[in-house]
Design a protein around this motif. Structure first.
Motif, PDB file in Angstrom:
ATOM      1  N   THR A 119     -38.537  15.534 108.221  1.00 37.10           N
ATOM      2  CA  THR A 119     -39.803  15.488 107.513  1.00 37.10           C
ATOM      3  C   THR A 119     -40.685  16.625 108.023  1.00 37.10           C
ATOM      4  N   PRO A 120     -41.752  16.971 107.300  1.00 32.59           N
ATOM      5  CA  PRO A 120     -42.647  18.024 107.805  1.00 32.59           C
ATOM      6  C   PRO A 120     -43.180  17.722 109.197  1.00 32.59           C
ATOM      7  N   SER A 124     -42.469  20.078 112.387  1.00 25.38           N
ATOM      8  CA  SER A 124     -43.612  20.614 113.128  1.00 25.38           C
ATOM      9  C   SER A 124     -43.540  20.221 114.597  1.00 25.38           C
ATOM     10  N   PRO A 148     -38.161  21.461 106.225  1.00 27.54           N
ATOM     11  CA  PRO A 148     -38.755  20.180 105.835  1.00 27.54           C
ATOM     12  C   PRO A 148     -38.078  19.625 104.578  1.00 27.54           C
ATOM     13  N   ALA A 158     -41.539  16.495  99.948  1.00 25.45           N
ATOM     14  CA  ALA A 158     -41.724  17.077 101.269  1.00 25.45           C
ATOM     15  C   ALA A 158     -42.737  18.213 101.227  1.00 25.45           C
ATOM     16  N   LEU A 161     -44.233  24.067 105.154  1.00 23.73           N
ATOM     17  CA  LEU A 161     -44.802  24.515 106.416  1.00 23.73           C
ATOM     18  C   LEU A 161     -45.666  25.750 106.174  1.00 23.73           C
TER      19      LEU A 161
END
Length: 248
Positions: A119-120, A124, A148, A158, A161
């Motif tokens: 997932t984002p 991250s 992502p 999703a 980024l």
């Protein structure tokens, strides 16, 4: 070509094992009429115990050669499947911070690619965990592909980024055509039932494009920084006695 380079004598072993197994099988078949003659008391027949001993030796040899042939053949099949998956990963498109579009395989020989998928939030987090080791990882040729792929809970799709900047030139690339990346990871999950998509996924490649490590969660950044030989600066890799890329 890569399969032959990784296991240059496997083809020869398969040929020799097949030949020796066939020879032992032929010897066993020849012993069958000798056994019939010995049991029937034929005048020119070999002693029964000698015939049984010969047949036992031939049967054992057939079984042994068949076992090694089957094992080598299975390893060959696994190797070919792995190479196909690696070639499929290498064909996926990326964009550099400079804007140049490449395939992942174009980085072979110059970078150790690490793909961080999830997932984002998971992606991250993986990038944040790598940040304290960023300079050490860059010295070791590590380039990150943040991916992502999966939706966070409650999201329709999703999230993306932040875009690449000039500071990402040697650190991060952008994956293109995410559907192709998602299809590749879906195929890998079918081969790795223990991998948990919910925790995020990672794949680390060697300089030659072979998969060095993979699994669930964030990439093992600290292990990469400790194990991989630098490609530049102090401690730069100088020969085959160095650790360099580690085991596959």
């Amino acid at each position: 070509m890569r399969a032959e380079a990784e296991a240059p004598f496997r083809g020869l072993r398969l040929v020799l094992l097949g030949f020796f197994g066939a020879s032992a099988g032929m010897g066993f078949l020849i012993s069958v009429p000798q056994l019939i003659g010995a049991l029937g008391g034929a005048r020119s027949a070999l002693p029964l115990d000698q015939v049984i001993q010969n047949m036992a030796i031939d049967a054992g040899a057939v079984s042994l050669f068949a076992f090694f042939f089957y094992r080598d053949w299975q390893q060959r099949a696994k190797q070919i499947n792995r190479l196909k998956r690696e070639e499929g990963l290498g064909a996926l498109p990326i964009r550099l911070a400079s804007g140049k579009t490449l395939r992942l395989e174009d980085l072979r020989g110059n970078a150790r690619v690490v793909v961080a998928a999830g997932t984002p939030e998971q992606v991250s987090q993986a990038l944040q965990e790598a940040e304290p080791l960023r300079e050490e990882l860059i010295r070791r040729g590590v380039i990150v592909v943040p991916l992502p792929l999966f939706k966070s809970e409650g999201e329709a799709e999703a999230a993306a980024l932040p875009p690449l900047t000039s500071a990402d030139q040697r650190w991060r690339v952008e994956p293109l055509r995410l559907q192709q990346w998602e299809e590749w990871f879906a195929e890998q999950l079918s081969f790795s039932p223990k991998a948990k998509q919910e925790r995020g996924l990672f794949v680390g490649l060697r300089l030659d494009g072979r998969v060095r490590s993979s699994g669930s969660g964030s990439p093992p950044w600290r292990r990469y920084a400790l194990e991989l030989a630098p490609l530049e600066g102090e401690g730069k890799w100088t020969g085959f006695m160095d650790g360099f890329d580690g085991r596959v």
